[in-house]
Design a protein around this motif. Structure first.
Motif, PDB file in Angstrom:
ATOM      1  N   UNK A 610     -17.024 -10.781 -18.079  1.00  8.23           N
ATOM      2  CA  UNK A 610     -17.933  -9.828 -18.720  1.00  8.23           C
ATOM      3  C   UNK A 610     -19.227 -10.548 -19.094  1.00  8.23           C
ATOM      4  N   UNK A 611     -19.935 -10.991 -18.086  1.00 13.05           N
ATOM      5  CA  UNK A 611     -21.225 -11.657 -18.294  1.00 13.05           C
ATOM      6  C   UNK A 611     -22.038 -11.637 -17.006  1.00 13.05           C
ATOM      7  N   UNK A 612     -23.180 -12.291 -17.009  1.00 13.64           N
ATOM      8  CA  UNK A 612     -24.110 -12.244 -15.875  1.00 13.64           C
ATOM      9  C   UNK A 612     -23.574 -12.949 -14.633  1.00 13.64           C
ATOM     10  N   UNK A 613     -22.490 -13.727 -14.762  1.00 10.69           N
ATOM     11  CA  UNK A 613     -21.934 -14.423 -13.602  1.00 10.69           C
ATOM     12  C   UNK A 613     -21.093 -13.510 -12.718  1.00 10.69           C
ATOM     13  N   UNK A 614     -20.844 -12.294 -13.171  1.00 11.31           N
ATOM     14  CA  UNK A 614     -20.010 -11.351 -12.421  1.00 11.31           C
ATOM     15  C   UNK A 614     -20.815 -10.674 -11.318  1.00 11.31           C
ATOM     16  N   UNK A 615     -20.355 -10.808 -10.087  1.00  9.72           N
ATOM     17  CA  UNK A 615     -21.010 -10.120  -8.964  1.00  9.72           C
ATOM     18  C   UNK A 615     -20.899  -8.609  -9.132  1.00  9.72           C
ATOM     19  N   UNK A 616     -19.750  -8.168  -9.645  1.00 11.92           N
ATOM     20  CA  UNK A 616     -19.528  -6.734  -9.829  1.00 11.92           C
ATOM     21  C   UNK A 616     -20.532  -6.137 -10.811  1.00 11.92           C
ATOM     22  N   UNK A 617     -20.626  -6.730 -12.026  1.00 11.82           N
ATOM     23  CA  UNK A 617     -21.537  -6.180 -13.025  1.00 11.82           C
ATOM     24  C   UNK A 617     -22.998  -6.330 -12.584  1.00 11.82           C
ATOM     25  N   UNK A 618     -23.304  -7.441 -11.917  1.00 11.91           N
ATOM     26  CA  UNK A 618     -24.669  -7.642 -11.421  1.00 11.91           C
ATOM     27  C   UNK A 618     -25.036  -6.554 -10.412  1.00 11.91           C
ATOM     28  N   UNK A 619     -24.073  -6.199  -9.551  1.00  9.07           N
ATOM     29  CA  UNK A 619     -24.322  -5.142  -8.560  1.00  9.07           C
ATOM     30  C   UNK A 619     -24.605  -3.808  -9.247  1.00  9.07           C
ATOM     31  N   UNK A 620     -23.835  -3.501 -10.299  1.00  7.15           N
ATOM     32  CA  UNK A 620     -24.062  -2.240 -11.020  1.00  7.15           C
ATOM     33  C   UNK A 620     -25.408  -2.250 -11.729  1.00  7.15           C
ATOM     34  N   UNK A 621     -25.733  -3.369 -12.367  1.00  6.40           N
ATOM     35  CA  UNK A 621     -27.005  -3.463 -13.090  1.00  6.40           C
ATOM     36  C   UNK A 621     -28.183  -3.304 -12.136  1.00  6.40           C
TER      37      UNK A 621
END
Length: 678
Positions: A610-621
């Motif tokens: 749950x931080x900026x290192x996540x490819x998943x969350x980065x893709x959503x952002x």
């Protein structure tokens, strides 16, 4: 003659139970009857521990829970004397006039006024304390506000393409960034008009988006907002100080204060003269419910044995839809006796009770009719809600309509009598609960006596138990009772993940709400959003007709039928089995909760880090502002990405199915262990 206290009664009963357990356990052979006795007595010991904790509660918390704009805060202020008379300017008969009005000390309005949960406590001295947002969290709120300003005049007709920000957060960020709305009077021929000037929009148009964000952050001076407490300075009237200071903190007008996550208001006994606040540990004004009423922050109050939950609802709409959903989710847990701590607080306005059909203008009759209608609605929803726990309170019953001032035909004693009646009704809720528990102690004693004096089980009864054991063992494999496709996509039927993602799409319609959730890696505290908790609730089933509760209702009923048949056919077992049926409800509620929590934690694991290192969350952002291909849009893309991630590796559908099977088997094993089986 000395009266035995409940503490002494419980202590003596526990001692007797332990002696009997030790005596039976000392037998050379532990057979089925002995197992039943030992496990029954152990369950009695556990229950006595629970009863003892509840009866030891000295003061209860009172949590007010309700949809935005239904009058929670107003009711709290009037009930607990957080009001005072103030000079105000008011337009009456088209003329400005200075009048004295009774005003609430907390910020009230038509909704979306209070920025966060407020905890109110009686104290020696008056002061206000906050639990602040972190600097990073406040930065994210400012960025969301900047998006809102940038998107303000685009006029996008689609709901999921609009940028929506709550009024409370907008007001706070405007104050923090020094970009308030201001009014300007302009001449329009013979008339004068008021024009609203948006300083933030002006700055955005002048600077462009990136420099506008920099200006907003620079103005906010977030690092210097380190003060968390302010005490009454005795420079003003105390009620005036509370009203002004609370408003300033709630609106974030004080430059040394951060945006509050929670506000704690400690009120001196001087202010509380005549108030009933000190009767309770605290009064909690929770954040108003919106489109997703089943929230993690409310869960802690609803689950707490020391909290009476007041579900606030308007008179004509009671029980209001969000309240029904929230109560419905929790009352499906049959073993937890929530209904003894749940109160529906109905807020009539003026003469609404007198206008109820069939009351002939009599207020008390109108309230009674409405109360019975509300309970009938709960019954239609299959919810167990006590008639005596439906209460009514009208804060303005004795006031004028045009000016909030006590009507001359009434006096303060009339107002206080209404408050006292309400507080007595809450005290009655506590007392009823206490009496039920005291009766339960007696029932446990009587049951224990019957067990000690009971005859040994006959061979026929033991054979019936053995047959029941085999039937119960046949229910251990959940896959034989619940078909696999219910958890997975099959044709037109959607599995857990697909249904949850649809829930995510529809409940958080605005794209910027989704973007805020993504930017906070699944959380958005200003709206009390926690998607991992949402997945837990969704997996469990928000009511008896959804997901795991629905899938397992039939096998649970089969278990209950086996136990009930034992009771009806065998006289000696009537002492034991009814308690086991009660335990089954507890085991089942724990089963639902345990599987839901496992789904919650697995979702956290799958969507980690749950931080900026996540490819998943980065893709959503990065979906924000991305050029869309034909047929695409922001919502479709993020929902597809979320669905794919939840279905990668071992799908969350499969995980739910496996955990349901595992914990169901444990539930059945617990029932079997009652009979000494594994």
């Amino acid at each position: 003659m000395l009266t035995i206290t409940w503490q002494e009664e419980i202590a003596a009963l526990k001692q007797d139970l332990r002696k009997e357990i030790k005596k039976i356990s000392g037998n050379s052979e532990i057979n089925i009857p002995n197992h039943i006795c030992i496990n029954n007595l152990k369950s009695k010991l556990d229950r006595l521990d629970e009863i003892e904790k509840i009866l030891s509660i000295e003061k209860y918390k009172i949590a007010f829970i309700g949809t935005i704009g239904q009058g929670k805060t107003t009711a709290i202020c009037h009930l607990f004397n957080l009001i005072s008379d103030f000079n105000v300017s008011k337009t009456i008969a088209n003329k400005p006039r200075n009048v004295i009005e009774t005003k609430e000390l907390l910020s009230t309005g038509s909704g979306k006024t209070t920025i966060c949960e407020v905890i109110i406590k009686a104290a020696e001295n008056t002061y206000i304390e906050i639990e602040p947002y972190t600097v990073d969290e406040m930065e994210n709120l400012i960025f969301e506000f900047c998006d809102y300003i940038a998107d303000k005049d685009k006029g996008n007709p689609q709901a999921d393409q609009k940028t929506i920000i709550s009024k409370e957060i907008e007001r706070a960020i405007r104050n923090v960034t020094q970009m308030k709305l201001r009014s300007q009077t302009i001449n329009d021929g013979d008339k004068k008009k008021t024009k609203i000037i948006d300083q933030a929009k002006e700055e955005f148009d002048l600077l462009g988006f990136d420099d506008f964000k920099k200006l907003a952050l620079n103005n906010a001076r977030l690092e210097s907002r380190t003060t968390n407490k302010v005490e009454f300075d005795h420079q003003k009237h105390e009620q005036e100080w509370i009203k002004n200071t609370f408003a300033a903190i709630n609106n974030v007008e004080l430059k040394e204060f951060a945006i509050p996550r929670k506000i704690y208001l400690y009120v001196s006994y001087d202010v509380l003269s005549g108030s009933n606040l000190s009767h309770f540990d605290s009064v909690v004004d929770t954040k108003g419910l919106d489109e997703n009423p089943i929230r993690k922050d409310l869960h802690k109050y609803i689950e707490s044995q020391d909290t009476i939950c007041l579900f606030v609802t308007p008179f004509n709409a009671a029980p209001e839809a969000n309240i029904s959903k929230l109560i419905g989710y929790h009352l499906t847990s049959k073993s937890k006796d929530f209904h003894h701590r749940f109160v529906t607080l109905v807020l009539p306005h003026k003469n609404e009770p007198e206008r109820v059909n069939g009351c002939d203008g009599d207020r008390d009759t109108g309230i009674q009719i409405r109360k019975e209608e509300i309970q009938s609605t709960f019954k239609r929803l299959n919810l167990d809600f006590l008639l005596e726990n439906i209460l009514f309170y009208d804060a303005f019953r004795y006031y004028h309509d045009d000016i909030v001032k006590l009507n001359e035909i009434y006096d303060k004693e009339d107002v206080q009598a209404d408050k006292n009646e309400f507080i007595e009704a809450i005290a009655d809720v506590v007392e009823r609960r206490r009496n039920i528990l005291l009766d339960e102690i007696n029932n446990i004693q009587e049951s224990f006596t019957r067990i000690k004096n009971g005859d040994a089980l006959t061979n026929i009864e033991i054979k019936a138990i053995e047959n029941a054991i085999q039937n119960i063992k046949g229910l251990r494999d959940l896959s034989k009772r619940v078909q696999s496709f219910l958890f997975h996509d099959k044709g037109q039927d959607k599995g857990f993940v697909a249904k949850y993602v649809e829930h995510y799409r529809t409940h958080y319609k605005a794209w910027n709400t989704k973007h805020a959730i993504h930017r906070n890696f699944g959380y958005y505290e200003p709206r009390n959003i926690d998607i991992y908790y949402d997945m837990r609730v969704f997996a469990e089933g928000r009511n008896e007709d959804e997901m795991l509760r629905k899938f397992t209702n039939q096998p649970k009923q089969e278990l209950e039928n086996i136990l009930n048949e034992l009771t009806s056919a065998n006289e000696s077992l009537k002492t034991f089995i009814p308690e086991l049926v009660i335990q089954l409800n507890s085991f089942y509620d724990n089963f639902i909760s345990e599987v839901g929590v496992k789904v919650q934690y697995e979702a956290i694991r799958k969507l980690s880090p749950q931080n900026e290192d996540s490819e998943f969350w980065t893709a959503l952002i990065k979906e924000k502002g991305k050029i869309q291909l034909p047929g695409e849009n922001y919502t479709k893309n993020v929902c597809r990405t979320l669905k794919n991630e939840l279905e990668t590796e071992q799908s969350l559908n499969t995980f739910l199915e496996i955990k349901a099977g595992e914990y169901w088997a444990e539930l059945v094993t617990k029932i079997l262990s009652f009979f000494g089986e594994k």
